[in-house]
Design a protein around this motif. Sequence first.
Motif, mmCIF file in Angstrom:
data_model
loop_
_atom_site.group_PDB
_atom_site.id
_atom_site.type_symbol
_atom_site.label_atom_id
_atom_site.label_comp_id
_atom_site.label_asym_id
_atom_site.label_seq_id
_atom_site.Cartn_x
_atom_site.Cartn_y
_atom_site.Cartn_z
ATOM 1 N N ASP A 19 -36.179 -44.315 -10.575
ATOM 2 C CA ASP A 19 -36.033 -45.642 -9.977
ATOM 3 C C ASP A 19 -34.573 -46.094 -9.974
ATOM 4 O OD1 ASP A 19 -36.852 -48.052 -8.859
ATOM 5 O OD2 ASP A 19 -37.212 -48.985 -10.808
ATOM 6 N N GLY A 20 -34.215 -46.879 -8.973
ATOM 7 C CA GLY A 20 -32.889 -47.489 -8.927
ATOM 8 C C GLY A 20 -31.987 -46.950 -7.840
ATOM 9 N N ASN A 21 -32.497 -46.100 -6.957
ATOM 10 C CA ASN A 21 -31.665 -45.520 -5.902
ATOM 11 C C ASN A 21 -31.096 -46.578 -4.962
ATOM 12 O OD1 ASN A 21 -32.338 -42.992 -6.924
ATOM 13 N ND2 ASN A 21 -33.970 -42.653 -5.450
ATOM 14 N N GLY A 22 -31.971 -47.503 -4.535
ATOM 15 C CA GLY A 22 -31.525 -48.541 -3.607
ATOM 16 C C GLY A 22 -30.471 -49.450 -4.211
ATOM 17 N N ARG A 23 -30.658 -49.839 -5.462
ATOM 18 C CA ARG A 23 -29.686 -50.708 -6.132
ATOM 19 C C ARG A 23 -28.361 -49.989 -6.361
ATOM 20 N NH1 ARG A 23 -33.461 -52.462 -10.889
ATOM 21 N NH2 ARG A 23 -34.760 -50.857 -9.940
ATOM 22 N N TRP A 24 -28.449 -48.688 -6.646
ATOM 23 C CA TRP A 24 -27.224 -47.894 -6.812
ATOM 24 C C TRP A 24 -26.391 -47.962 -5.534
ATOM 25 C CZ3 TRP A 24 -24.867 -43.803 -4.427
ATOM 26 C CH2 TRP A 24 -23.903 -43.088 -5.147
ATOM 27 N N ALA A 25 -27.052 -47.795 -4.392
ATOM 28 C CA ALA A 25 -26.343 -47.826 -3.110
ATOM 29 C C ALA A 25 -25.811 -49.224 -2.808
ATOM 30 C CB ALA A 25 -27.279 -47.364 -1.999
ATOM 31 N N LYS A 26 -26.634 -50.235 -3.047
ATOM 32 C CA LYS A 26 -26.232 -51.610 -2.743
ATOM 33 C C LYS A 26 -24.982 -52.007 -3.521
ATOM 34 C CE LYS A 26 -28.008 -56.353 -2.594
ATOM 35 N NZ LYS A 26 -29.185 -57.223 -2.878
ATOM 36 N N ARG A 27 -24.895 -51.618 -4.788
ATOM 37 C CA ARG A 27 -23.733 -51.967 -5.603
ATOM 38 C C ARG A 27 -22.455 -51.341 -5.065
ATOM 39 N NH1 ARG A 27 -26.167 -51.315 -11.788
ATOM 40 N NH2 ARG A 27 -27.728 -52.979 -11.620
ATOM 41 N N MET A 34 -28.364 -43.511 1.182
ATOM 42 C CA MET A 34 -27.373 -42.783 0.397
ATOM 43 C C MET A 34 -27.730 -42.787 -1.084
ATOM 44 S SD MET A 34 -25.303 -41.392 2.415
ATOM 45 C CE MET A 34 -24.080 -40.852 1.227
ATOM 46 N N GLY A 35 -28.368 -43.858 -1.522
ATOM 47 C CA GLY A 35 -28.833 -43.911 -2.905
ATOM 48 C C GLY A 35 -29.918 -42.876 -3.163
ATOM 49 N N HIS A 36 -30.808 -42.710 -2.186
ATOM 50 C CA HIS A 36 -31.868 -41.711 -2.339
ATOM 51 C C HIS A 36 -31.286 -40.295 -2.355
ATOM 52 C CE1 HIS A 36 -35.019 -44.636 -2.182
ATOM 53 N NE2 HIS A 36 -34.661 -45.070 -0.988
ATOM 54 N N ARG A 37 -30.281 -40.069 -1.530
ATOM 55 C CA ARG A 37 -29.656 -38.742 -1.509
ATOM 56 C C ARG A 37 -28.969 -38.456 -2.847
ATOM 57 N NH1 ARG A 37 -28.827 -34.679 1.634
ATOM 58 N NH2 ARG A 37 -29.964 -35.708 3.317
ATOM 59 N N GLN A 38 -28.292 -39.450 -3.389
ATOM 60 C CA GLN A 38 -27.642 -39.262 -4.683
ATOM 61 C C GLN A 38 -28.693 -39.065 -5.781
ATOM 62 O OE1 GLN A 38 -24.374 -38.971 -4.759
ATOM 63 N NE2 GLN A 38 -24.298 -38.527 -6.961
ATOM 64 N N GLY A 39 -29.808 -39.779 -5.652
ATOM 65 C CA GLY A 39 -30.885 -39.616 -6.624
ATOM 66 C C GLY A 39 -31.475 -38.217 -6.593
ATOM 67 N N ALA A 40 -31.555 -37.638 -5.386
ATOM 68 C CA ALA A 40 -32.068 -36.268 -5.259
ATOM 69 C C ALA A 40 -31.151 -35.283 -5.983
ATOM 70 C CB ALA A 40 -32.207 -35.898 -3.785
ATOM 71 N N LYS A 41 -29.848 -35.550 -5.960
ATOM 72 C CA LYS A 41 -28.901 -34.669 -6.641
ATOM 73 C C LYS A 41 -29.059 -34.708 -8.160
ATOM 74 C CE LYS A 41 -25.313 -34.988 -3.061
ATOM 75 N NZ LYS A 41 -23.935 -35.449 -2.760
ATOM 76 N N ALA A 42 -29.602 -35.804 -8.654
ATOM 77 C CA ALA A 42 -29.757 -35.943 -10.107
ATOM 78 C C ALA A 42 -30.917 -35.125 -10.660
ATOM 79 C CB ALA A 42 -29.963 -37.419 -10.465
ATOM 80 N N VAL A 43 -31.791 -34.624 -9.786
ATOM 81 C CA VAL A 43 -33.003 -33.942 -10.233
ATOM 82 C C VAL A 43 -32.700 -32.597 -10.881
ATOM 83 C CG1 VAL A 43 -35.141 -32.857 -9.463
ATOM 84 C CG2 VAL A 43 -34.501 -35.121 -8.588
#
Length: 238
Positions: A19-27, A34-43
């Motif tokens: 959780d938190g992909n959208g907020r990561w991008a918004k900040r 882009m937040g979801h793409r960065q979240g995918a990299k964290a897996v």
Amino acid sequence: MQQSNDGEQIPSHIAIIMDGNGRWAKRRGLPRTMGHRQGAKAVEPIIRRCLELGVSSLSLYAFSTENWSRPASEVDAIMSLLREMLHSADQYRRENVRLRVIGDRSALAPDLLREIESAERESAGRTGMTVNMAINYGGREELARAARLLAEQVKDGTLFPEEIGEKQVAAALYTAGQPELDLLIRPSGEKRISNFLLWQCAYAEFVFMDILWPDFTPADLDAAIEEYRRRHRRFGGI
């Protein structure tokens, strides 16, 4: 729970609500996609760290049954990322990782279903860690599905109603045959389980963390496991 090579207690089964992909991008002034793409990299780093620790099962909440209510463009972007992740799942061949997708597949696009079936088929014989990717997953839906499966067995005469207990329900779940859930981690600062693994969470330890998922690292996983180790799990006893 099991012991690692160094004698430390580690969870047999870990679940993470990513959780938190959208907020990561918004900040950062970026599109939510882009937040979801960065979240995918964290897996991948988390999977590899779990492998190093000797975790048996890792369940990752990727897309819930409620996520369809998001804007169509965001849903499409998430589905594209899931396709990419499934397509590249064979990179875990050497690590002996088995991939399973849990959730209701009836609403998924045919090409995504093909990617799922291919990834599961290619990894079916692997005996190392199991990664459960929850796609179009809902805990209540899983329990309703289990009830339907048990009802069919009763209808067929292969099961009597009085025989239905916890063991039979557990065997009808997506996670049948896997270790009990020991630890559920939710990054992002939210303190709820959002319809994830409702049955499996019965005696799991919860660790909520203020870090957003795209920033979640193996060090954060280690910190959550260390918190887990400090807990005294009584399972209803003293």
